[in-house]
Design a protein around this motif. Structure first.
Motif, PDB file in Angstrom:
ATOM      1  N   GLY A  43      -6.687   7.804  -3.478  1.00  0.00           N
ATOM      2  CA  GLY A  43      -7.184   6.466  -3.753  1.00  0.00           C
ATOM      3  C   GLY A  43      -8.564   6.268  -3.179  1.00  0.00           C
ATOM      4  N   VAL A  69       2.636   1.678  -3.463  1.00  0.00           N
ATOM      5  CA  VAL A  69       1.742   2.136  -4.542  1.00  0.00           C
ATOM      6  C   VAL A  69       1.416   3.619  -4.363  1.00  0.00           C
ATOM      7  CG1 VAL A  69      -0.612   1.911  -5.473  1.00  0.00           C
ATOM      8  CG2 VAL A  69       0.774  -0.136  -5.045  1.00  0.00           C
ATOM      9  N   LEU A  70       1.140   4.005  -3.121  1.00  0.00           N
ATOM     10  CA  LEU A  70       0.808   5.405  -2.851  1.00  0.00           C
ATOM     11  C   LEU A  70       2.009   6.313  -3.092  1.00  0.00           C
ATOM     12  CD1 LEU A  70      -1.397   5.003   0.363  1.00  0.00           C
ATOM     13  CD2 LEU A  70      -2.149   6.036  -1.789  1.00  0.00           C
ATOM     14  N   ARG A 112      -4.131  -3.819 -11.146  1.00  0.00           N
ATOM     15  CA  ARG A 112      -3.466  -2.976 -10.153  1.00  0.00           C
ATOM     16  C   ARG A 112      -1.987  -2.851 -10.480  1.00  0.00           C
ATOM     17  NH1 ARG A 112      -5.892   0.258  -9.205  1.00  0.00           N
ATOM     18  NH2 ARG A 112      -4.526   0.889  -7.506  1.00  0.00           N
ATOM     19  N   LEU A 147       0.834  -1.206   0.000  1.00  0.00           N
ATOM     20  CA  LEU A 147       0.000   0.000   0.000  1.00  0.00           C
ATOM     21  C   LEU A 147       0.870   1.258   0.000  1.00  0.00           C
ATOM     22  CD1 LEU A 147      -2.801   1.360   0.205  1.00  0.00           C
ATOM     23  CD2 LEU A 147      -2.609   1.164   2.698  1.00  0.00           C
ATOM     24  N   ALA A 206      -4.579   4.530  -5.406  1.00  0.00           N
ATOM     25  CA  ALA A 206      -4.607   3.250  -4.688  1.00  0.00           C
ATOM     26  C   ALA A 206      -6.033   2.755  -4.430  1.00  0.00           C
ATOM     27  CB  ALA A 206      -3.880   3.396  -3.350  1.00  0.00           C
ATOM     28  N   GLU A 255      -4.774  -3.123  -3.231  1.00  0.00           N
ATOM     29  CA  GLU A 255      -3.406  -3.109  -2.696  1.00  0.00           C
ATOM     30  C   GLU A 255      -3.350  -3.856  -1.369  1.00  0.00           C
ATOM     31  OE1 GLU A 255      -2.950  -1.652  -5.823  1.00  0.00           O
ATOM     32  OE2 GLU A 255      -4.041  -0.031  -4.829  1.00  0.00           O
TER      33      GLU A 255
END
Lengths: 114, 308, 222
Positions: free
Chosen positions: B280, B10-11, B304, B7, B17, B45
């Motif tokens: 997200g 990805v952020l 994703r 997480l 996200a 995620e």
């Protein structure tokens, strides 16, 4: 007016129904009264503004006490009437007396007599 | 990197996200967790694992998180302050990180009075902000709350919840700022239905520059039916369901209401993708995990991103 | 003051079952002010118990007595002559009363006639509300004079939580959200800025969590 009402009713005069106390009401039952009712002025007509409302709340409190003691809450009641209504006074006295007669003697008195 | 969770990666890579949510069972069947998790695998995620949600006893959150890890999903370990004191909270985060859990969400927790055991005693030794601060201190200063050194500090990506719709509205963004100050790295919001109010909330948050300090994930819960919408509107504390939402659902045939609910969720996500300050979405498909893919795919969020 | 509620008569009757001579013991402190344990309530409870006894055909010995305070040994001493005469003493003081009586008169059978509910005040005649949890470290001045420890259902120091709606707490629309009130009050006072502070974890050592509390004032001790 010479109105008839049952001789079993014993009148206790108070300056205002608001003066009645929970303890007075309970004492009457302790001493063996089969029923007790409070006669106050018409709602909205209290000289002291809220005396009769207070009386009603105390009567309701005692109803709950009676219930908790396993007695009929109908043995106590609040009535509103105007002092100019003699016939209504007599009628309430007869009505309430009949109600109490139907309920029978107070279990307090019954147990004492036994 | 604070924790190096998927997480967080990805952020921090700047992707939009997606997180999901899973409620553990009211029993000990690991199979149920695995079954729900399978629906969410590969489409989010990470997955929030609720902690005795709505004060109803369920399989412990950390244990369900562990099952998720075994299934190859990343959990967000939810922790409420209602059920544990600071000793238990700190001990549980040490245990959770030892098991490989890398995200945590700090919550006050619903009051137990409307849960499954209303006669219980609550704790609230810490509140949710103090819990955020405690975990930040453990991670960054490598110390317990008593300032004693930790032997092995938890590397954890710390989350907070925000309800833009609770009262008083004027204080909501301030409280978000406080959560960031206390230690939140990411924030997930309550389910959003009142978009006008949420736009106003985000405007205030952006004006204060909060979006530059924290990742904000907008909460989305699809409506399954008019009945659910009415229930949420009336009985869920702090929930704001405008009449228009209920009206729109009522406008379609009963058998099509679920589909309409999903469509509405997708439209919301489309707007969140463009909304300033939103990093997200948090898709809470409550007891509807099997429909989550439809929403996420419908919003064009699949596949994703893979970030290393 | 300490606020209490009368126990149901059925519960009291069950407690004193088989005990002939009963004393209802009132207190002229807090419980008189909140109309649950003063002289008047002693009269009512004693009378109700006598009615119950008479109704059951049992000896109706139920007496009443009201002490200045039941949280002070000086006044508990007034019972010395009579404590031994009773098979049951029903204290209708707060939870301190039955304990002080029982401590001073180890032979006596002491029963609580009321449930002590909270430290609070009267909002109007007949309505009381909780205000203090005796956490041992008062902070109300930071919150517009309202206590989040006693009055927030979750004792949050950094509220309001997400369950606050229309000014009410998530536990019931009957319970006002004190954090809502704190925010409004501080805003009115122009002190909203102060609520930006993140309050650190509270030290509960001074509260009940630190164990039963005792206070010694050397300047007063004899």
């Amino acid at each position: 007016m010479r109105l008839q009402y049952p001789a079993s009713v014993r009148v206790i005069q108070l300056p205002c129904s608001g003066r009645v106390d929970i303890l007075h009401l309970l004492k009457a039952f302790e001493e063996g009264a089969d029923g007790v009712y409070v006669a106050g002025c018409m709602e909205g007509d209290c000289h002291f503004l809220t005396g009769n409302f207070k009386a009603r709340r105390k009567v309701n409190y005692v109803k709950k006490v009676l219930e908790q003691l396993g007695m009929e809450p109908e043995r106590i009641e609040m009535y509103n009437m105007s002092s100019a209504e003699g016939p209504r006074f007599a009628q309430v006295a007869r009505e309430f007396t009949q109600r109490i007669q139907e309920l029978g003697p107070s279990p307090v008195k019954a147990a004492q007599a036994a | 990197m604070k924790a190096g969770s998927n997480l967080e990666k990805v952020l921090s890579a700047g992707h939009f996200a997606v997180t999901g949510e899973l409620g553990p069972p009211q029993g000990n069947k690991a199979e149920e967790v695995r079954h729900k998790a399978a629906h969410l695998k590969g489409i989010v995620e990470s997955v929030n694992i609720t902690d005795n949600q709505t004060a109803v006893v369920r399989m412990s959150s950390w244990a369900a998180c562990k099952i998720l890890l075994e299934e190859g999903l990343e959990p967000n370990y939810q922790m409420v302050c209602r059920d544990r004191n600071r000793l238990a909270l700190m001990s549980d985060i040490l245990g959770a990180t030892a098991l490989g859990i890398k995200n945590v969400l700090c919550l006050s927790g619903d009051h137990q009075r409307f849960g499954s055991h209303p006669e219980s005693k609550n704790v609230y030794d810490l509140d949710s902000l103090q819990l955020l601060a405690a975990f930040k201190k453990m991670r960054d200063e490598k110390k317990f709350l008593n300032d004693k050194d930790l032997e092995g500090a938890p590397e954890i990506f710390i989350g907070a919840a925000a309800n833009p719709f609770a009262d008083p509205f004027s204080f909501r963004v301030t409280r978000l700022a406080k959560k960031i100050a206390a230690g939140a790295d990411f924030v997930q919001t309550q389910c959003i239905y009142n978009m006008d109010k949420f736009r106003e909330y985000m405007k205030q948050a952006v004006d204060r520059g909060l979006h530059e300090k924290v990742y904000i994930l907008a909460g989305v819960t699809p409506m399954k039916s008019v009945g659910m919408a009415n229930y949420m509107a009336k009985f869920v504390p702090g929930m704001d369901v405008p009449e228009a939402v209920i009206k729109r659902l009522k406008g379609v045939d009963k058998k099509d209401q679920a589909k309409e609910g999903i469509k509405m969720a997708i439209e919301q996500i489309e707007e969140f993708k463009e909304m300033k300050g939103i990093s997200g979405v948090h898709v809470m498909a409550i007891e509807w995990e099997h429909r989550a893919r439809e929403i996420i795919e419908g919003a064009g969020l699949l596949p994703r991103p893979q970030v290393d | 003051m300490i606020v209490g509620d009368s126990k149901p008569l059925e519960e009291i009757l069950e407690m004193i079952k088989g005990r002939d001579k009963v004393l209802v013991l009132g207190c002229r402190g807090c419980v008189t002010v909140c109309n649950v344990g003063g002289e008047k309530e002693v009269g009512i409870l004693a009378t109700a118990l006598r009615i119950a006894r008479k109704k059951a055909g049992q000896p109706p010995t139920v007496d009443g007595m009201t002490l200045e305070r039941q949280c002070d040994p000086e006044y508990i001493e007034e019972l010395a002559e009579v404590a031994g005469d009773y098979d049951a003493i029903i204290s209708i003081a707060c939870g301190v009363g039955p304990q002080f009586v029982a401590e001073r008169y180890p032979e006596a059978a002491v029963f609580p006639g009321i449930n002590t509910t909270f430290i609070g005040g009267a909002l109007e005649h007949g309505v009381w509300a909780e205000r203090c949890q005796s956490c041992g470290n008062c902070l109300v001045h930071n919150f517009g004079g309202l206590c989040p420890i006693a009055r927030c259902s979750k004792s949050l120091m950094n509220g309001p939580c997400g369950g606050s709606a229309k000014g009410n707490c998530e536990i019931s629309p009957e319970v006002p959200c004190v954090w809502h009130q704190i925010v409004e009050k501080m805003e009115k006072m122009g002190r909203l800025q102060e609520l930006e502070k993140v309050w650190p974890n509270k030290n509960w050592l001074t509260s009940r969590d630190g164990g039963p509390r005792k206070r010694v004032r050397e300047d007063l001790k004899q």
